[in-house]
Design an enzyme around this catalytic site. Structure first.
Site, short mmCIF file in Angstrom:
data_model
loop_
_atom_site.label_atom_id
_atom_site.label_comp_id
_atom_site.label_asym_id
_atom_site.label_seq_id
_atom_site.Cartn_x
_atom_site.Cartn_y
_atom_site.Cartn_z
CD GLU A 1 38.58 8.36 5.59
OE1 GLU A 1 38.07 7.48 4.89
OE2 GLU A 1 39.51 9.10 5.18
CD GLU B 1 37.11 5.25 2.10
OE1 GLU B 1 37.86 5.84 2.89
OE2 GLU B 1 37.06 5.52 0.88
CG HIS C 1 41.41 5.49 5.19
ND1 HIS C 1 41.08 5.84 3.91
CD2 HIS C 1 42.52 4.72 5.10
CE1 HIS C 1 41.94 5.29 3.06
NE2 HIS C 1 42.82 4.60 3.77
CD GLU D 1 37.27 8.16 -2.18
OE1 GLU D 1 38.30 8.66 -1.69
OE2 GLU D 1 36.67 7.20 -1.67
CD GLU E 1 39.98 10.30 0.92
OE1 GLU E 1 38.99 10.08 0.20
OE2 GLU E 1 40.10 9.86 2.08
CG HIS F 1 39.95 5.27 -2.34
ND1 HIS F 1 39.55 5.45 -1.05
CD2 HIS F 1 40.83 4.23 -2.33
CE1 HIS F 1 40.15 4.56 -0.28
NE2 HIS F 1 40.94 3.82 -1.03
#
Lengths: 189, 87
Positions: free
Chosen positions: A35, A64, A67, A135, A165, A168
């Site tokens: 991340e 991110e 995360h 990703e 993920e 994204h």
């Protein structure tokens, strides 16, 4: 500039002390496809990318960091009650000697985070393909992590991150298409 | 953006940067002096003024924040230029 919001993006629960799992999770904290790597990669690419995708890189790059905080919370909760003996048995003996119970930006093998994990080629298509690959690699890592634990509470948080993920990756793929349309537009001067 | 509008933008942006810096400094001070009632009064007064300034700025130039923390007109204004490093 940035603001901090005093909450996690998604609740993080763990059902037991598990320093071995914490060690594996460090891959997503300070690893190549982790991340921190993702946040720094996207936010750094914004300055040279066409205007059409600056917003997307800003929004995903910022997510991110949320995360990163979730992964840190998992590692913290999995190790906070571990004795030095338990840490040693989990392969975190060296970590304990250097850092005690502190978190550190390193991967699951104990290698420190490095900027060589990031790419910035300045070519928008090359950079976005790099982001899509990152990703997908992170999604795969989350799957392996889910497979490595029987803690359903931990799995719940990891499944949320795995799904992010995927979203994204899909948004980055759309960004590539937006840039292709822009590139192929007939321009008359 | 050009001419008069650019001037207005620069001026209002600077005012936001100034009040935000005061609030940040008060925040750091309060982190280590949580019992200073005068500093807390100043913090809350400026926080209220800041909200008002943000509303006016966003009505004129678009959203300052993402993730639904600012309103947007159609089409989605968040992705519009300029970005901070372009002004």
């Amino acid at each position: 500039m940035w603001l901090y919001e005093k909450k996690l993006q998604y609740p993080v629960k763990v059902s037991k002390c598990d320093p071995m799992m914490a060690k594996y999770l460090m891959e997503q904290y300070g690893g190549a496809d982790g991340e921190l790597s993702a946040a720094l990669r996207y936010l750094n690419q914004r300055y040279s990318i066409p205007n059409e995708v600056i917003g997307l890189l800003t929004d995903i790059g910022t997510e991110e960091f949320s995360h990163l905080e979730m992964i840190a919370t998992m590692i913290y909760k999995l190790t906070k009650d571990a004795t030095p003996e338990q840490l040693k048995a989990a392969g975190l003996g060296e970590h304990y000697v250097m850092h005690d119970h502190a978190l550190y930006y390193q991967n699951s093998a104990g290698d420190a985070f490095t900027a060589t994990y990031l790419q910035a080629k300045g070519d928008p298509i090359a950079d976005l393909y790099e982001d899509i690959a990152a990703e997908e690699k992170a999604r795969a890592t989350y799957q392996w992590l889910i497979d490595m634990t029987d803690d359903v509470d931990l799995q719940d948080g990891l499944k949320f991150l795995r799904e992010r993920e995927i979203v994204h990756s899909q948004r980055f793929r759309e960004a590539v298409e937006i840039l292709k349309v822009e590139r192929d537009k007939q321009k008359f001067f | 953006m050009a001419g008069k509008k650019q001037e207005m933008y620069d001026e209002q942006l600077l005012q936001l940067q100034e009040i935000d810096f005061v609030l940040l400094e008060l925040n750091l001070y309060l982190d280590t002096h949580p019992g200073d009632i005068q500093a807390i009064q100043q913090y809350n007064q400026l926080a209220m003024k800041r909200k008002q300034m943000q509303m006016e700025f966003e009505a004129a130039y678009g959203p300052l924040l993402h993730y639904g923390q600012s309103y947007t007109k159609y089409p989605f204004q968040w992705i519009e230029s300029p970005w901070p490093w372009q002004v």
